[in-house]
Design a protein around this motif. Structure first.
Motif, short mmCIF file in Angstrom:
data_model
loop_
_atom_site.label_atom_id
_atom_site.label_comp_id
_atom_site.label_asym_id
_atom_site.label_seq_id
_atom_site.Cartn_x
_atom_site.Cartn_y
_atom_site.Cartn_z
N LYS A 28 26.58 12.23 15.50
CA LYS A 28 25.94 13.46 15.06
C LYS A 28 26.66 14.67 15.65
O LYS A 28 26.77 15.72 14.99
N ARG A 34 26.22 23.72 12.42
CA ARG A 34 25.18 23.73 13.45
C ARG A 34 23.81 23.33 12.90
O ARG A 34 22.91 23.01 13.67
N SER A 35 23.65 23.38 11.60
CA SER A 35 22.36 23.02 11.02
C SER A 35 22.54 22.56 9.58
O SER A 35 23.59 22.79 8.96
N TYR A 63 27.82 18.22 14.00
CA TYR A 63 27.45 19.50 14.63
C TYR A 63 28.66 20.37 14.93
O TYR A 63 28.56 21.59 14.94
N TYR A 64 29.79 19.77 15.19
CA TYR A 64 30.99 20.53 15.48
C TYR A 64 31.34 21.45 14.30
O TYR A 64 31.80 22.57 14.49
N LEU A 78 20.93 15.59 9.46
CA LEU A 78 22.30 15.58 9.96
C LEU A 78 22.64 14.20 10.52
O LEU A 78 23.79 13.74 10.40
#
Length: 180
Positions: free
Chosen positions: A45, A53-54, A49-50, A34
């Motif tokens: 990053k 999540r992965s 992530y917003y 990510l």
């Protein structure tokens, strides 16, 4: 007129997906983080992530449309009574997806390790096998189906071909292999 917040968010999400697709194809799923996606986009990053999540969530989002399209293809094949027409429809539809999604087609081993995607792909594989060969396929039929649906090596070897030529080559291959 400047874009709304919702439009900006949708565009950023698409950019994350496009960047991930490209990096997964170039570097491989396992080698792409990510952080690398964020760095390539020139964002933090946290921004990535917003939206996801992965990395597994990213992969799932990338493959959602392909999985839905293949489910629709399996439904259309199930409606056909003629085994040859069913085989041709499945081969054509599968090859079309592989060619249209060249970069994602090479992610199959990564997708199979993903719990949710792995289950969906396994269910589709079982359904396709049974649509072609019935409830109790022979070992030869099972092997033929596995070979026809594992086009990664052929795709890597023939990736230089234009779409139309690649599509025709893979279609001929699939149809030959499936005629056991």
């Amino acid at each position: 007129m400047s874009p709304t917040r919702a439009e900006q968010a949708a565009q950023t999400r698409r950019t994350v997906l496009d960047t991930a697709r490209r990096l997964f194809a170039e570097q491989g799923y396992d080698a792409t983080s990510l952080q690398l996606i964020a760095d390539t986009m020139g964002v933090t990053k946290a921004n990535v992530y917003y939206y996801f999540r992965s990395k597994a969530d990213l992969l799932e989002a990338l493959l959602q449309c392909s999985i839905a399209a293949f489910d629709a293809l399996l439904d259309a094949a199930a409606a056909l009574d003629d085994p040859r027409a069913r085989r041709e429809l499945l081969a054509d539809g599968f090859v079309e997806q592989v060619v249209a999604q060249r970069s994602l087609s090479l992610l199959d081993p990564s997708a199979r390790r993903h719990e949710t995607l792995g289950r969906a792909l396994e269910a589709q594989a079982t359904r396709g096998l049974h649509l072609l060969y019935g409830a109790t396929p022979t070992p030869d039929e099972t092997a033929a189906y596995a070979m026809a649906t594992e086009l990664g090596p052929a795709l890597r070897s023939l990736g230089h071909l234009p779409d139309a030529e690649l599509r025709a080559t893979l279609r001929r291959l699939c149809l030959r292999v499936l005629e056991v």
